[in-house]
Design a protein around this motif. Structure first.
Motif, PDB file in Angstrom:
ATOM      1  N   TRP A   1     -48.938 -15.783 -17.312  1.00 33.04           N
ATOM      2  CA  TRP A   1     -49.270 -17.099 -16.767  1.00 33.04           C
ATOM      3  C   TRP A   1     -48.968 -18.164 -17.811  1.00 33.04           C
ATOM      4  N   ARG A   2     -48.208 -19.188 -17.420  1.00 32.41           N
ATOM      5  CA  ARG A   2     -47.921 -20.316 -18.298  1.00 32.41           C
ATOM      6  C   ARG A   2     -48.266 -21.595 -17.563  1.00 32.41           C
ATOM      7  N   GLU A   3     -49.058 -22.434 -18.182  1.00 30.96           N
ATOM      8  CA  GLU A   3     -49.376 -23.733 -17.591  1.00 30.96           C
ATOM      9  C   GLU A   3     -48.146 -24.615 -17.654  1.00 30.96           C
ATOM     10  N   GLY A   4     -47.840 -25.284 -16.548  1.00 29.91           N
ATOM     11  CA  GLY A   4     -46.678 -26.157 -16.530  1.00 29.91           C
ATOM     12  C   GLY A   4     -46.392 -26.654 -15.133  1.00 29.91           C
ATOM     13  N   ARG A   5     -45.183 -27.143 -14.947  1.00 32.99           N
ATOM     14  CA  ARG A   5     -44.804 -27.704 -13.651  1.00 32.99           C
ATOM     15  C   ARG A   5     -43.316 -27.482 -13.415  1.00 32.99           C
TER      16      ARG A   5
ATOM     17  N   THR B  76     -43.319 -26.304 -19.492  1.00 36.89           N
ATOM     18  CA  THR B  76     -44.668 -25.926 -19.885  1.00 36.89           C
ATOM     19  C   THR B  76     -45.433 -27.141 -20.422  1.00 36.89           C
ATOM     20  N   ALA B  77     -46.708 -26.909 -20.647  1.00 35.95           N
ATOM     21  CA  ALA B  77     -47.566 -27.987 -21.138  1.00 35.95           C
ATOM     22  C   ALA B  77     -47.100 -28.511 -22.494  1.00 35.95           C
ATOM     23  N   ASP B  78     -46.446 -27.667 -23.289  1.00 37.90           N
ATOM     24  CA  ASP B  78     -45.925 -28.116 -24.590  1.00 37.90           C
ATOM     25  C   ASP B  78     -44.430 -28.436 -24.526  1.00 37.90           C
ATOM     26  N   ASP B  79     -43.908 -28.689 -23.299  1.00 34.99           N
ATOM     27  CA  ASP B  79     -42.548 -29.160 -23.047  1.00 34.99           C
ATOM     28  C   ASP B  79     -41.482 -28.113 -23.346  1.00 34.99           C
ATOM     29  N   GLU B  80     -41.837 -26.847 -23.294  1.00 36.02           N
ATOM     30  CA  GLU B  80     -40.816 -25.812 -23.375  1.00 36.02           C
ATOM     31  C   GLU B  80     -40.181 -25.665 -21.996  1.00 36.02           C
TER      32      GLU B  80
END
Length: 293
Positions: free
Chosen positions: A97-101, A212-216
């Protein structure tokens, strides 16, 4: 489904929450003791995507990720190293699971984002091909135009949108026949160029990207990973970037035509079969109109 995840990947899984994402597959968020842990996907094999091809692609993605290739959100290996298990006639897999959009289509078309995608594809196409990886094979079996004319010759009464879809496909049959002839010519040409095949994602468009939340920037849904001409992936890029990559016009045409023909075949199956007029059916009917236009 939750019990299958517990047996194979995460014994401490606490709950599975269905997610209305994507199109054609089913997805869940799997929560562990500390919150979201896995993203589960249930894929149904088809005449053009066998269970073996899913497993080979997922194992290949894991190998690419293990080799340090950036941008790969690869499936997890569970009990006995399995990346897929059978469940109710379908295939279950999980990824971390990776937080993101998902970027919007407009955002993905921006120069900066497209350059990032292009860089990921450069790395993928230059990577050493995993031995497990299968070569691309034509997704559309011969005789599509004939099958289309036969299937649309009588009424589709198994759902509320059947006759609308049948009329659209029936009217497009002559053009589909022309497209299929050209497609077969290009498939034959590709078979003479096996030395050009590289690892390709297959569908690296915006819907299969994750910020991802850290822009990956990650590419997801690796079930279409296969050895193929690099042009298979370049439809996700602007014409300017395609030209900069030195795309072969004939191979670009091959994969453009394959997309159209495979979508036509899928919609033919969809609307000639029982359906209820759901939101997915509405989306599919508009997709059919878009393809035929």
């Amino acid at each position: 489904m939750l019990e299958a995840v517990r047996r194979t990947w995460l014994p401490e899984a606490e709950q599975a929450i269905h997610l209305p994402l994507g199109f054609g597959a089913h997805h869940w968020r799997i929560d562990g003791p500390e919150g979201p842990t896995l993203f589960a996907t249930l894929d149904r094999p088809s005449p053009t995507r066998s269970a073996g091809s899913f497993t080979a692609a997922y194992l290949g993605a894991r190998e690419l990720r293990a080799g340090g290739l950036p941008g790969v959100l690869a499936p997890c290996a569970g009990a006995e190293g399995r990346v897929t298990i059978r469940l109710d006639g379908a295939l279950l897999s999980v990824t971390p699971w990776r937080e993101g959009r998902t970027p919007t289509e407009a955002e993905a078309g921006g120069a900066g984002h497209a350059q990032r995608v292009s860089a990921l594809l450069d790395g993928l196409h230059e990577a050493r091909a995993p031995e497990v990886l299968r070569p691309w094979a034509a997704r559309v079996s011969p005789g599509l135009a004939a099958r289309l004319e036969e299937r649309t010759g009588s009424a589709w009464t198994t759902g509320p949108m059947g006759e609308t879809a049948r009329a659209l496909l029936r009217g497009a049959a002559p053009r589909i026949r022309e497209i299929e002839v050209r497609y077969r010519e290009l498939v034959a040409l590709e078979s003479t160029r096996a030395h050009r095949r590289v690892p390709t994602h297959g569908e690296p468009h915006h819907a299969n990207q994750l910020l991802t939340a850290d822009d990956e920037l990650l590419l997801v849904d690796w079930e279409t990973l296969a050895l193929a001409p690099l042009e298979r992936d370049l439809a996700a890029l602007s014409s300017k970037l395609r030209d900069a990559r030195g795309a072969d016009p004939a191979m670009s045409e091959l994969f453009d035509l394959e997309w159209t023909l495979s979508e036509v075949e899928e919609y033919m199956r969809w609307f000639s079969a029982p359906h209820m007029g759901t939101e997915d059916d509405e989306i599919a009917l508009q997709g059919l109109r878009d393809e035929l236009n």
